[in-house]
Design a protein around this motif. Structure first.
Motif, short mmCIF file in Angstrom:
data_model
loop_
_atom_site.label_atom_id
_atom_site.label_comp_id
_atom_site.label_asym_id
_atom_site.label_seq_id
_atom_site.Cartn_x
_atom_site.Cartn_y
_atom_site.Cartn_z
N LYS A 35 57.93 13.70 44.97
CA LYS A 35 56.53 13.33 45.19
C LYS A 35 55.84 14.40 46.03
O LYS A 35 55.72 14.26 47.25
N PRO A 36 55.36 15.48 45.41
CA PRO A 36 54.61 16.48 46.17
C PRO A 36 53.40 15.81 46.81
O PRO A 36 52.83 14.87 46.25
N HIS A 37 53.01 16.27 47.99
CA HIS A 37 51.94 15.62 48.73
C HIS A 37 51.44 16.56 49.81
O HIS A 37 51.96 17.65 49.99
N ILE A 38 50.42 16.12 50.54
CA ILE A 38 49.97 16.84 51.73
C ILE A 38 50.48 16.07 52.93
O ILE A 38 50.00 14.98 53.22
N GLY A 39 51.47 16.63 53.59
CA GLY A 39 52.05 15.99 54.77
C GLY A 39 51.75 16.75 56.04
O GLY A 39 51.99 16.26 57.13
N CYS A 40 51.20 17.96 55.87
CA CYS A 40 51.02 18.82 57.03
C CYS A 40 50.05 19.95 56.69
O CYS A 40 49.93 20.35 55.53
N VAL A 41 49.37 20.45 57.72
CA VAL A 41 48.55 21.66 57.62
C VAL A 41 48.91 22.54 58.80
O VAL A 41 48.91 22.07 59.95
N VAL A 42 49.24 23.79 58.54
CA VAL A 42 49.55 24.75 59.60
C VAL A 42 48.61 25.94 59.47
O VAL A 42 48.44 26.49 58.39
N GLN A 43 48.01 26.31 60.59
CA GLN A 43 47.18 27.52 60.66
C GLN A 43 47.91 28.52 61.53
O GLN A 43 48.22 28.23 62.69
N ALA A 44 48.19 29.69 60.98
CA ALA A 44 48.88 30.75 61.71
C ALA A 44 47.92 31.92 61.91
O ALA A 44 47.32 32.40 60.95
N VAL A 45 47.81 32.35 63.17
CA VAL A 45 46.87 33.42 63.53
C VAL A 45 47.66 34.58 64.13
O VAL A 45 48.41 34.38 65.09
N PRO A 46 47.50 35.80 63.59
CA PRO A 46 48.24 36.93 64.14
C PRO A 46 47.65 37.39 65.47
O PRO A 46 46.46 37.26 65.72
N ARG A 47 48.52 37.94 66.31
CA ARG A 47 48.09 38.49 67.60
C ARG A 47 49.11 39.54 68.03
O ARG A 47 50.26 39.51 67.59
N PRO A 48 48.72 40.45 68.90
CA PRO A 48 49.69 41.42 69.40
C PRO A 48 50.79 40.71 70.20
O PRO A 48 50.52 39.75 70.93
N SER A 49 52.00 41.15 70.04
CA SER A 49 53.13 40.58 70.77
C SER A 49 52.95 40.77 72.26
O SER A 49 52.42 41.78 72.72
N LEU A 50 53.41 39.80 73.02
CA LEU A 50 53.35 39.90 74.49
C LEU A 50 54.33 40.93 75.04
O LEU A 50 54.27 41.29 76.21
N THR A 51 55.23 41.42 74.18
CA THR A 51 56.19 42.44 74.61
C THR A 51 55.58 43.84 74.66
O THR A 51 56.22 44.78 75.10
N ASN A 52 54.34 43.96 74.16
CA ASN A 52 53.65 45.26 74.11
C ASN A 52 54.41 46.33 73.34
O ASN A 52 54.31 47.51 73.64
N ASP A 53 55.18 45.91 72.35
CA ASP A 53 55.94 46.88 71.55
C ASP A 53 55.25 47.19 70.22
O ASP A 53 55.82 47.85 69.36
N GLY A 93 50.76 21.16 52.40
CA GLY A 93 51.54 20.59 51.32
C GLY A 93 52.67 19.75 51.82
O GLY A 93 52.69 19.33 52.99
N GLY A 94 53.61 19.51 50.93
CA GLY A 94 54.75 18.71 51.31
C GLY A 94 55.77 18.59 50.20
O GLY A 94 55.46 18.74 49.02
N VAL A 95 56.99 18.33 50.62
CA VAL A 95 58.12 18.16 49.72
C VAL A 95 58.75 16.81 50.05
O VAL A 95 59.08 16.55 51.22
N HIS A 96 58.89 15.96 49.05
CA HIS A 96 59.54 14.67 49.28
C HIS A 96 60.71 14.51 48.32
O HIS A 96 60.54 14.63 47.11
N ILE A 97 61.87 14.24 48.87
CA ILE A 97 63.09 14.02 48.09
C ILE A 97 63.69 12.69 48.53
O ILE A 97 64.00 12.52 49.72
N GLU A 98 63.83 11.76 47.62
CA GLU A 98 64.51 10.51 47.93
C GLU A 98 65.97 10.81 48.23
O GLU A 98 66.61 11.59 47.50
N ASN A 99 66.48 10.26 49.30
CA ASN A 99 67.90 10.40 49.67
C ASN A 99 68.33 11.85 49.86
O ASN A 99 69.45 12.22 49.46
N ILE A 100 67.48 12.65 50.44
CA ILE A 100 67.83 14.05 50.69
C ILE A 100 69.02 14.11 51.66
O ILE A 100 69.13 13.30 52.56
N THR A 101 69.88 15.08 51.44
CA THR A 101 71.05 15.23 52.32
C THR A 101 70.74 16.25 53.42
O THR A 101 69.82 17.06 53.30
N LYS A 102 71.54 16.20 54.47
CA LYS A 102 71.38 17.18 55.56
C LYS A 102 71.62 18.59 55.03
O LYS A 102 70.95 19.54 55.45
N GLU A 103 72.55 18.73 54.11
CA GLU A 103 72.83 20.05 53.53
C GLU A 103 71.62 20.58 52.78
O GLU A 103 71.30 21.78 52.87
#
Length: 112
Positions: A35-53, A93-103
């Protein structure tokens, strides 16, 4: 505004990822399982690393539907693509599997 669709078989589960550009930004749509669905929305924004590398880090914001675990896959996809491109990425989006295993869960997280 159609984008490229990638299909993967992971642990017996068919996953589809559609990538679409909106100007300089990227939208990913994740669908799969029984059952594909919308279960989540993630917004990712790039930024310079705090390591200054000179590397790119990512700051993410997440909206989850109650009881859904899709953040783990959507966040991984959004942050990976954000680091690769240096662009703002939204993954929904989303992924739904009935009886999904840990593996199967571990395999999805490794290979998505």
């Amino acid at each position: 505004m159609e984008g490229a669709i990638t299909r993967k078989q992971i642990a017996g589960i068919t996953i589809e990822i559609q990538e679409t550009r909106i100007g300089d930004d990227i939208v990913l749509i994740l669908a799969g399982g029984d059952k594909p669905h919308i279960g989540c929305v993630v917004q990712a924004v790039p930024r310079p690393s705090l390591t200054n590398d000179g590397s790119i880090s990512v700051t993410s914001s997440v909206l989850n539907l109650t009881g859904h675990k899709d953040e783990f896959l959507c966040r991984k996809l959004a942050e990976k693509r954000c680091r690769e491109t240096g662009r703002i990425v939204v993954c929904t989006g989303g992924v739904h599997i009935e009886n999904i295993t840990k593996e199967q869960i571990h395999k999805l997280l490794e290979e998505i």
